[in-house]
Write a protein that holds these residues in place. Structure first.
Motif, PDB file in Angstrom:
ATOM      1  N   UNK A 119       0.599  16.240   3.708  1.00 29.14           N
ATOM      2  CA  UNK A 119       1.600  15.817   4.674  1.00 29.14           C
ATOM      3  C   UNK A 119       2.920  15.480   3.970  1.00 29.14           C
ATOM      4  N   UNK A 120       4.034  15.387   4.720  1.00 25.86           N
ATOM      5  CA  UNK A 120       5.353  15.165   4.102  1.00 25.86           C
ATOM      6  C   UNK A 120       5.403  13.873   3.276  1.00 25.86           C
ATOM      7  N   UNK A 121       6.100  13.952   2.157  1.00 25.55           N
ATOM      8  CA  UNK A 121       6.276  12.783   1.299  1.00 25.55           C
ATOM      9  C   UNK A 121       5.014  12.336   0.606  1.00 25.55           C
ATOM     10  N   UNK A 122       4.092  13.249   0.348  1.00 23.23           N
ATOM     11  CA  UNK A 122       2.805  12.842  -0.238  1.00 23.23           C
ATOM     12  C   UNK A 122       2.970  12.205  -1.609  1.00 23.23           C
ATOM     13  N   UNK A 123       3.974  12.640  -2.379  1.00 23.66           N
ATOM     14  CA  UNK A 123       4.154  12.065  -3.709  1.00 23.66           C
ATOM     15  C   UNK A 123       4.507  10.586  -3.618  1.00 23.66           C
ATOM     16  N   UNK A 124       5.267  10.194  -2.579  1.00 21.98           N
ATOM     17  CA  UNK A 124       5.646   8.789  -2.417  1.00 21.98           C
ATOM     18  C   UNK A 124       4.468   7.965  -1.900  1.00 21.98           C
ATOM     19  N   UNK A 125       3.695   8.541  -0.984  1.00 26.32           N
ATOM     20  CA  UNK A 125       2.538   7.818  -0.436  1.00 26.32           C
ATOM     21  C   UNK A 125       1.508   7.552  -1.528  1.00 26.32           C
ATOM     22  N   UNK A 126       1.212   8.570  -2.326  1.00 25.55           N
ATOM     23  CA  UNK A 126       0.185   8.385  -3.356  1.00 25.55           C
ATOM     24  C   UNK A 126       0.692   7.461  -4.458  1.00 25.55           C
ATOM     25  N   UNK A 127       2.009   7.518  -4.730  1.00 23.13           N
ATOM     26  CA  UNK A 127       2.574   6.620  -5.734  1.00 23.13           C
ATOM     27  C   UNK A 127       2.445   5.160  -5.301  1.00 23.13           C
ATOM     28  N   UNK A 128       2.727   4.893  -4.032  1.00 19.95           N
ATOM     29  CA  UNK A 128       2.680   3.512  -3.537  1.00 19.95           C
ATOM     30  C   UNK A 128       1.237   3.020  -3.410  1.00 19.95           C
ATOM     31  N   UNK A 129       0.415   3.739  -2.653  1.00 19.33           N
ATOM     32  CA  UNK A 129      -0.925   3.237  -2.341  1.00 19.33           C
ATOM     33  C   UNK A 129      -1.844   3.237  -3.558  1.00 19.33           C
ATOM     34  N   UNK A 130      -1.784   4.283  -4.374  1.00 19.02           N
ATOM     35  CA  UNK A 130      -2.659   4.321  -5.548  1.00 19.02           C
ATOM     36  C   UNK A 130      -2.162   3.341  -6.601  1.00 19.02           C
ATOM     37  N   UNK A 142     -13.711 -10.803  -4.114  1.00 21.69           N
ATOM     38  CA  UNK A 142     -13.873  -9.341  -4.033  1.00 21.69           C
ATOM     39  C   UNK A 142     -13.568  -8.746  -2.659  1.00 21.69           C
ATOM     40  N   UNK A 143     -13.427  -9.579  -1.619  1.00 24.46           N
ATOM     41  CA  UNK A 143     -13.040  -9.040  -0.308  1.00 24.46           C
ATOM     42  C   UNK A 143     -11.678  -8.363  -0.385  1.00 24.46           C
ATOM     43  N   UNK A 144     -10.774  -8.927  -1.190  1.00 26.18           N
ATOM     44  CA  UNK A 144      -9.466  -8.297  -1.375  1.00 26.18           C
ATOM     45  C   UNK A 144      -9.613  -6.933  -2.031  1.00 26.18           C
ATOM     46  N   UNK A 145     -10.579  -6.820  -2.925  1.00 31.60           N
ATOM     47  CA  UNK A 145     -10.829  -5.546  -3.603  1.00 31.60           C
ATOM     48  C   UNK A 145     -11.276  -4.484  -2.603  1.00 31.60           C
ATOM     49  N   UNK A 146     -12.111  -4.852  -1.638  1.00 26.88           N
ATOM     50  CA  UNK A 146     -12.564  -3.898  -0.623  1.00 26.88           C
ATOM     51  C   UNK A 146     -11.393  -3.410   0.227  1.00 26.88           C
ATOM     52  N   UNK A 147     -10.449  -4.300   0.532  1.00 26.89           N
ATOM     53  CA  UNK A 147      -9.291  -3.911   1.348  1.00 26.89           C
ATOM     54  C   UNK A 147      -8.438  -2.880   0.622  1.00 26.89           C
ATOM     55  N   UNK A 148      -8.133  -3.120  -0.649  1.00 26.73           N
ATOM     56  CA  UNK A 148      -7.264  -2.179  -1.371  1.00 26.73           C
ATOM     57  C   UNK A 148      -7.976  -0.848  -1.620  1.00 26.73           C
ATOM     58  N   UNK A 149      -9.300  -0.855  -1.686  1.00 26.30           N
ATOM     59  CA  UNK A 149     -10.026   0.403  -1.850  1.00 26.30           C
ATOM     60  C   UNK A 149      -9.912   1.265  -0.590  1.00 26.30           C
ATOM     61  N   UNK A 150      -9.870   0.624   0.571  1.00 33.35           N
ATOM     62  CA  UNK A 150      -9.639   1.374   1.809  1.00 33.35           C
ATOM     63  C   UNK A 150      -8.248   2.003   1.796  1.00 33.35           C
ATOM     64  N   UNK A 151      -7.249   1.248   1.316  1.00 25.21           N
ATOM     65  CA  UNK A 151      -5.891   1.788   1.218  1.00 25.21           C
ATOM     66  C   UNK A 151      -5.836   2.979   0.260  1.00 25.21           C
ATOM     67  N   UNK A 152      -6.550   2.885  -0.848  1.00 29.47           N
ATOM     68  CA  UNK A 152      -6.575   3.987  -1.798  1.00 29.47           C
ATOM     69  C   UNK A 152      -7.217   5.228  -1.184  1.00 29.47           C
TER      70      UNK A 152
END
Length: 586
Positions: A451-462, A430-440
């Protein structure tokens, strides 16, 4: 010399054949991720507002996640029976939606469409359960890669089906719903007798590492190829011939993993009987090991009496110290010097039933962490079409497919990296799960700021964050609560996704969207002041334009992901000793 019929029989019963066929099933089983492309068609055809579309999204999420029936039936029906039920539900549910949208049936209430989408999408739970249960039983020592790859192909299915639909070049967008009803049903029906637990030993083989690396290579090639095709379609219009060629190459890449079992069976030296016996012996001993009684007398004082420095010793020395301490405690118990306690249910790392798991804090921490983070992710996936339209992007299909690709990479990467930190460092998965939740959380905050390119950022990180959850959580549950009732445990945990969808998408996101849509419509009406326009606005469904439509929602979801990170960190702290015992601590 091994005869060809024996080779063919070995090929059919090879666990890698089962795994590859499970990949193919999963590549068309995640049809719920196409909802972002289906919802605009349904919305325009039926004249729904965003709240009504959100209700359909909740019905889809409920169907995708309520798998109690699949988990329970998996213990009494053969795997092909489970898959057949899923085929029937998928065909009937989405077939009815297609008939309603194309007006081949009279206009029916919203609740009928909700039930149809629920039934059709619920077929996925049978596909997922059959594939995961079969392959985890066939590869019990490689849970992270197995879950990550299978769930990854399910997440990528939206982009795969979209590309196949582009090759078909259907005259209207409603044909996509027809393809969703027919295509996956035919594929699963053709493969349902191959996917099953197979006999033979199930230990790690030297060839497994190479085979998994080749599979990961195909996964990366598939994701890169789909991303390249999407970028080409975004930059310019491709001819129908070129689109068809791209789709044919896509299908060839999907079929490539079958080369792994072909090579293992037909082009490698057969193992001797003695070698097969020795490889299978540990698994056989493990299977024949008698189940421990719930009231078994255990020396719970071992953990209390064990010196702290024991945990830092090498695994072999640590086991000797613990065995010596147990012997001393047994002697003391026989002399009446200490009191022994009776076991109350299994310990973490052993086989739990669903009811036994439901009284464990770790299980509920995992569930609520999934509610907050995965619920936030599925909110974006369900509303991707409307998010793109509000930001001024007309071709929503490209971004729906793009988030599907990153969802795929998140699942594959989540399975791989969680396996690395678990097996190499004995650190809780579950430590990996905590890391990806920070990215989200960061992805939502970036979009909140506009900010610029928000559609690409949210597509990648989410996309990556949501996908990683669906690989990490099942593998973690199988390690902490065993494989005996894995189907029931897995399907209960997936209830977290519709629970989050009901609150975050059905109430928060849709409510905020409709509020700003009505506000914008009222401003337009005040400017135009024309009765004809007023009548037109009443007939049309409301739509919102600008980043304001979802900015507040993104801010709320960012905060929820931070809370989920805290819950996952608590799980890591509570299970460090369990993972050290499961995988050894150097």
């Amino acid at each position: 010399m091994v005869e060809l019929p024996d080779k063919v029989k070995a090929f059919i019963n090879n666990r890698w054949v089962v795994f590859v066929c499970a990949m193919w099933v999963q590549s068309c089983a995640g049809i719920g991720y196409l909802f972002g492309s289906l919802s605009p068609v349904i919305k325009s055809s039926m004249g729904y507002n965003q709240r009504q579309v959100a209700m359909l999204g909740v019905a889809k999420d409920l169907g995708d996640s309520i798998g109690f029936a699949a988990g329970s039936l998996c213990e009494v029906l053969p795997i092909w029976g489970i898959l057949l039920i899923g085929v029937i539900q998928n065909f009937v549910g989405y077939g009815l939606v297609w008939l309603i949208i194309t007006q081949r049936l009279p206009s029916l209430p919203l609740w009928v469409l909700c039930i149809s989408i629920f039934v059709g999408t619920n077929g996925e739970t049978y596909f997922n359960t059959a594939a995961l249960v079969s392959c985890i039983q066939n590869f019990p020592k490689s849970r992270g890669p197995i879950v990550g790859i299978l769930k990854g192909f399910a997440g990528l299915s939206g982009a795969i089906l979209t590309q196949i639909y582009a090759m078909i070049n259907a005259p209207n967008e409603a044909s996509l719903i027809f393809m969703v009803a027919v295509g996956p049903s035919l594929v699963v029906f053709a493969l349902m007798f191959i996917i099953r637990p197979v006999g033979g030993h199930k230990q790690l083989r030297p060839s497994d590492n190479t085979s998994f690396l080749l599979t990961y290579g195909v996964c990366l090639l598939l994701a890169a190829y789909l991303m390249g095709v999407l970028l080409l379609e975004d930059l310019g219009d491709l001819s129908q011939t070129l689109v068809s060629l791209c789709t044919v190459l896509l299908i060839i890449i999907i079929l490539l993993p079958i080369a792994i079992p072909v090579s293992l069976v037909f082009f490698s030296e057969p193992r001797g009987k003695l070698e097969e016996y020795l490889l299978g012996k540990p698994q056989q001993l493990e299977a024949n090991k008698p189940q421990q009684d719930e009231n078994e007398v255990v020396l719970s004082e071992v953990e209390d009496e064990k010196p702290p420095e024991v945990d830092s010793l090498p695994a072999s020395e640590r086991q000797k110290r613990i065995a010596h301490l147990q012997a001393k405690l047994l002697q003391a118990a026989a002399d009446g010097a200490i009191r022994v306690k009776r076991r109350r249910g299994p310990h973490r790392g052993e086989n739990f039933t669903l009811m036994q798991a439901l009284v464990k804090a770790d299980f509920w921490l995992m569930f609520f962490s999934l509610v907050l983070a995965a619920g936030s992710g599925v909110t974006v996936i369900d509303n991707m079409g409307q998010i793109c339209q509000s930001l001024g992007y007309s071709d929503t299909r490209i971004y729906v497919s793009m988030i599907s690709i990153w969802n795929f990479l998140g699942r594959v990467g989540g399975g791989y990296f969680s396996e690395v930190i678990t097996r190499r460092f004995s650190y809780p998965r579950p430590a990996t799960m905590a890391v990806v939740q920070i990215l989200m959380a960061f992805g939502f905050f970036y979009s909140l700021m506009g900010w610029p390119g928000e559609i690409y950022v949210i597509t990648v990180l989410i996309g990556v964050g949501y996908g990683a959850h669906l690989a990490i959580v099942p593998a973690s549950a199988s390690e902490l609560f065993g494989l005996k009732s894995f189907g029931a445990l897995y399907n209960f945990l997936t209830l977290a996704i519709p629970a989050g969808s009901v609150i975050f998408s059905g109430v928060i996101a849709s409510g905020i969207y409709d509020y700003y849509a009505e506000k914008q419509a009222s401003f337009q009406l005040q400017d135009l002041r024309a009765m004809s326009v007023i009548h037109l606005q009443k007939e049309d469904s409301l739509s919102c334009e600008g980043s304001i439509c979802y900015s507040l929602t993104f801010g709320i979801l960012s905060g929820l992901c931070i809370v989920a990170t805290v819950l996952s960190s608590i799980i890591v702290f509570r299970t460090k000793r369990v993972y050290a015992q499961l995988y050894g601590k150097s």
